[in-house]
Write a protein that holds these residues in place. Structure first.
Motif, PDB file in Angstrom:
ATOM      1  N   LEU A  43       0.856  -1.182   0.000  1.00  0.00           N
ATOM      2  CA  LEU A  43       0.000   0.000   0.000  1.00  0.00           C
ATOM      3  C   LEU A  43       0.892   1.232   0.000  1.00  0.00           C
ATOM      4  CD1 LEU A  43      -2.962   1.042   0.223  1.00  0.00           C
ATOM      5  CD2 LEU A  43      -2.548   1.234   2.679  1.00  0.00           C
ATOM      6  N   VAL A  44       0.730   2.068  -1.025  1.00  0.00           N
ATOM      7  CA  VAL A  44       1.516   3.295  -1.144  1.00  0.00           C
ATOM      8  C   VAL A  44       0.562   4.465  -1.334  1.00  0.00           C
ATOM      9  CG1 VAL A  44       3.535   2.131  -2.092  1.00  0.00           C
ATOM     10  CG2 VAL A  44       1.825   3.021  -3.639  1.00  0.00           C
ATOM     11  N   ARG A  45       0.963   5.644  -0.866  1.00  0.00           N
ATOM     12  CA  ARG A  45       0.117   6.825  -1.059  1.00  0.00           C
ATOM     13  C   ARG A  45       0.345   7.388  -2.455  1.00  0.00           C
ATOM     14  NH1 ARG A  45       0.783  10.455   4.135  1.00  0.00           N
ATOM     15  NH2 ARG A  45       2.861   9.631   3.994  1.00  0.00           N
ATOM     16  N   SER A  46       1.311   8.242  -2.621  1.00  0.00           N
ATOM     17  CA  SER A  46       1.521   8.868  -3.930  1.00  0.00           C
ATOM     18  C   SER A  46       2.901   8.577  -4.505  1.00  0.00           C
ATOM     19  CB  SER A  46       1.309  10.383  -3.828  1.00  0.00           C
ATOM     20  OG  SER A  46       2.163  10.927  -2.841  1.00  0.00           O
ATOM     21  N   THR A  47       3.819   8.105  -3.672  1.00  0.00           N
ATOM     22  CA  THR A  47       5.169   7.805  -4.133  1.00  0.00           C
ATOM     23  C   THR A  47       5.185   6.417  -4.751  1.00  0.00           C
ATOM     24  OG1 THR A  47       6.076   9.113  -2.331  1.00  0.00           O
ATOM     25  CG2 THR A  47       7.591   7.608  -3.449  1.00  0.00           C
ATOM     26  N   PRO A  48       5.569   6.288  -6.011  1.00  0.00           N
ATOM     27  CA  PRO A  48       5.618   4.948  -6.603  1.00  0.00           C
ATOM     28  C   PRO A  48       6.696   4.098  -5.936  1.00  0.00           C
ATOM     29  CG  PRO A  48       6.453   6.593  -8.151  1.00  0.00           C
ATOM     30  CD  PRO A  48       5.977   7.332  -6.943  1.00  0.00           C
ATOM     31  N   LEU A  49       6.459   2.803  -5.885  1.00  0.00           N
ATOM     32  CA  LEU A  49       7.404   1.892  -5.251  1.00  0.00           C
ATOM     33  C   LEU A  49       8.635   1.662  -6.118  1.00  0.00           C
ATOM     34  CD1 LEU A  49       7.767   0.315  -2.677  1.00  0.00           C
ATOM     35  CD2 LEU A  49       6.554  -1.588  -3.714  1.00  0.00           C
ATOM     36  N   GLU A  50       8.503   1.837  -7.425  1.00  0.00           N
ATOM     37  CA  GLU A  50       9.612   1.668  -8.375  1.00  0.00           C
ATOM     38  C   GLU A  50      10.293   0.312  -8.211  1.00  0.00           C
ATOM     39  OE1 GLU A  50      12.174   5.070  -8.209  1.00  0.00           O
ATOM     40  OE2 GLU A  50      10.574   6.444  -8.740  1.00  0.00           O
ATOM     41  N   LEU A  51       9.465  -0.716  -8.086  1.00  0.00           N
ATOM     42  CA  LEU A  51       9.940  -2.080  -7.968  1.00  0.00           C
ATOM     43  C   LEU A  51       8.926  -2.962  -8.683  1.00  0.00           C
ATOM     44  CD1 LEU A  51      11.860  -4.192  -6.627  1.00  0.00           C
ATOM     45  CD2 LEU A  51      10.319  -4.147  -4.663  1.00  0.00           C
ATOM     46  N   GLU A  52       9.413  -3.831  -9.534  1.00  0.00           N
ATOM     47  CA  GLU A  52       8.526  -4.752 -10.235  1.00  0.00           C
ATOM     48  C   GLU A  52       8.931  -6.174  -9.893  1.00  0.00           C
ATOM     49  OE1 GLU A  52       7.918  -4.105 -14.370  1.00  0.00           O
ATOM     50  OE2 GLU A  52       7.888  -1.932 -14.147  1.00  0.00           O
ATOM     51  N   HIS A  53       7.934  -6.990  -9.637  1.00  0.00           N
ATOM     52  CA  HIS A  53       8.175  -8.398  -9.301  1.00  0.00           C
ATOM     53  C   HIS A  53       6.865  -9.134  -9.549  1.00  0.00           C
ATOM     54  CE1 HIS A  53       9.078 -11.972  -6.919  1.00  0.00           C
ATOM     55  NE2 HIS A  53      10.355 -11.584  -6.953  1.00  0.00           N
ATOM     56  N   GLU A  54       6.971 -10.375  -9.994  1.00  0.00           N
ATOM     57  CA  GLU A  54       5.759 -11.145 -10.301  1.00  0.00           C
ATOM     58  C   GLU A  54       4.914 -11.418  -9.058  1.00  0.00           C
ATOM     59  OE1 GLU A  54       7.659 -15.640 -10.191  1.00  0.00           O
ATOM     60  OE2 GLU A  54       7.408 -14.631 -12.104  1.00  0.00           O
ATOM     61  N   ASN A  55       5.506 -11.373  -7.854  1.00  0.00           N
ATOM     62  CA  ASN A  55       4.758 -11.606  -6.614  1.00  0.00           C
ATOM     63  C   ASN A  55       4.404 -10.319  -5.878  1.00  0.00           C
ATOM     64  OD1 ASN A  55       4.720 -14.409  -6.832  1.00  0.00           O
ATOM     65  ND2 ASN A  55       6.710 -14.602  -5.850  1.00  0.00           N
ATOM     66  N   LEU A  56       4.486  -9.185  -6.581  1.00  0.00           N
ATOM     67  CA  LEU A  56       4.207  -7.892  -5.964  1.00  0.00           C
ATOM     68  C   LEU A  56       2.969  -7.262  -6.575  1.00  0.00           C
ATOM     69  CD1 LEU A  56       5.017  -5.474  -4.149  1.00  0.00           C
ATOM     70  CD2 LEU A  56       6.422  -4.673  -6.064  1.00  0.00           C
ATOM     71  N   GLU A  57       2.061  -6.848  -5.701  1.00  0.00           N
ATOM     72  CA  GLU A  57       0.875  -6.098  -6.116  1.00  0.00           C
ATOM     73  C   GLU A  57       0.903  -4.761  -5.379  1.00  0.00           C
ATOM     74  OE1 GLU A  57      -4.009  -6.280  -5.706  1.00  0.00           O
ATOM     75  OE2 GLU A  57      -2.784  -7.858  -4.818  1.00  0.00           O
ATOM     76  N   CYS A  58       0.880  -3.656  -6.115  1.00  0.00           N
ATOM     77  CA  CYS A  58       0.866  -2.326  -5.503  1.00  0.00           C
ATOM     78  C   CYS A  58      -0.545  -1.758  -5.551  1.00  0.00           C
ATOM     79  CB  CYS A  58       1.819  -1.381  -6.229  1.00  0.00           C
ATOM     80  SG  CYS A  58       3.543  -1.771  -5.952  1.00  0.00           S
ATOM     81  N   ILE A  59      -0.967  -1.206  -4.438  1.00  0.00           N
ATOM     82  CA  ILE A  59      -2.264  -0.553  -4.339  1.00  0.00           C
ATOM     83  C   ILE A  59      -2.027   0.864  -3.867  1.00  0.00           C
ATOM     84  CG2 ILE A  59      -4.478  -0.506  -3.139  1.00  0.00           C
ATOM     85  CD1 ILE A  59      -4.333  -3.530  -2.977  1.00  0.00           C
ATOM     86  N   GLN A  60      -2.574   1.825  -4.609  1.00  0.00           N
ATOM     87  CA  GLN A  60      -2.417   3.218  -4.206  1.00  0.00           C
ATOM     88  C   GLN A  60      -3.566   3.578  -3.279  1.00  0.00           C
ATOM     89  OE1 GLN A  60      -1.950   6.013  -7.380  1.00  0.00           O
ATOM     90  NE2 GLN A  60      -1.402   7.673  -5.998  1.00  0.00           N
ATOM     91  N   GLY A  61      -3.227   4.134  -2.133  1.00  0.00           N
ATOM     92  CA  GLY A  61      -4.249   4.526  -1.169  1.00  0.00           C
ATOM     93  C   GLY A  61      -3.597   4.967   0.123  1.00  0.00           C
ATOM     94  N   ASP A  62      -4.446   5.285   1.079  1.00  0.00           N
ATOM     95  CA  ASP A  62      -4.011   5.787   2.369  1.00  0.00           C
ATOM     96  C   ASP A  62      -4.675   4.950   3.452  1.00  0.00           C
ATOM     97  OD1 ASP A  62      -4.332   7.636   4.831  1.00  0.00           O
ATOM     98  OD2 ASP A  62      -2.888   8.707   3.569  1.00  0.00           O
ATOM     99  N   ILE A  63      -3.979   4.717   4.559  1.00  0.00           N
ATOM    100  CA  ILE A  63      -4.577   3.908   5.618  1.00  0.00           C
ATOM    101  C   ILE A  63      -5.798   4.579   6.238  1.00  0.00           C
ATOM    102  CG2 ILE A  63      -2.454   2.685   6.166  1.00  0.00           C
ATOM    103  CD1 ILE A  63      -2.266   4.464   8.684  1.00  0.00           C
ATOM    104  N   CYS A  64      -5.977   5.875   6.015  1.00  0.00           N
ATOM    105  CA  CYS A  64      -7.160   6.581   6.528  1.00  0.00           C
ATOM    106  C   CYS A  64      -8.361   6.445   5.601  1.00  0.00           C
ATOM    107  CB  CYS A  64      -6.833   8.057   6.735  1.00  0.00           C
ATOM    108  SG  CYS A  64      -5.581   8.323   8.005  1.00  0.00           S
ATOM    109  N   ASP A  65      -8.177   5.853   4.442  1.00  0.00           N
ATOM    110  CA  ASP A  65      -9.242   5.668   3.450  1.00  0.00           C
ATOM    111  C   ASP A  65      -9.791   4.249   3.594  1.00  0.00           C
ATOM    112  OD1 ASP A  65     -10.770   5.178   1.178  1.00  0.00           O
ATOM    113  OD2 ASP A  65      -9.333   6.066  -0.207  1.00  0.00           O
ATOM    114  N   ALA A  66     -11.010   4.133   4.121  1.00  0.00           N
ATOM    115  CA  ALA A  66     -11.598   2.820   4.402  1.00  0.00           C
ATOM    116  C   ALA A  66     -11.712   1.958   3.150  1.00  0.00           C
ATOM    117  CB  ALA A  66     -12.966   2.988   5.058  1.00  0.00           C
ATOM    118  N   ALA A  67     -12.094   2.545   2.022  1.00  0.00           N
ATOM    119  CA  ALA A  67     -12.240   1.767   0.787  1.00  0.00           C
ATOM    120  C   ALA A  67     -10.888   1.213   0.322  1.00  0.00           C
ATOM    121  CB  ALA A  67     -12.875   2.622  -0.311  1.00  0.00           C
TER     122      ALA A  67
END
Length: 88
Positions: A43-67
């Motif tokens: 889970l990342v806010r606005s900074t991209p993780l800049e890492l690619e891997h077949e076992n990695l899923e990135c989700i953009q969001g904030d821990i304060c956002d319930a959805a």
């Protein structure tokens, strides 16, 4: 470093959720989990993780956002919350 051995097969647990994954500690934890062969949901806010891997899923969001948190936690049975504080 020694590897952690889970008493439960990790394949039964789903992806590891790492919040704060674009930060210094989170980014290193994500890499370590991937190196151990574990699937990771980052889970990342606005900074991209800049890492690619077949076992990695990135989700953009904030821990304060319930959805965003519902999406990030879907199917998750293990997670870690990392943050740091800076005092001036």
């Amino acid at each position: 470093m020694s590897s952690f051995t889970s008493p439960i097969p990790t394949s039964d647990l789903g992806p590891c959720l790492v919040t704060g994954a674009a930060g210094f500690v989170g980014r290193n934890l994500v890499r370590r989990l991937l190196d151990e062969g574990l699937p990771v949901r980052a889970l990342v806010r606005s900074t991209p993780l800049e890492l690619e891997h077949e076992n990695l899923e990135c989700i953009q969001g904030d821990i304060c956002d319930a959805a965003a948190m519902r999406k990030a936690c879907d199917g998750d049975r293990k997670s870690t919350r990392l943050n740091s504080s800076h005092v001036e």
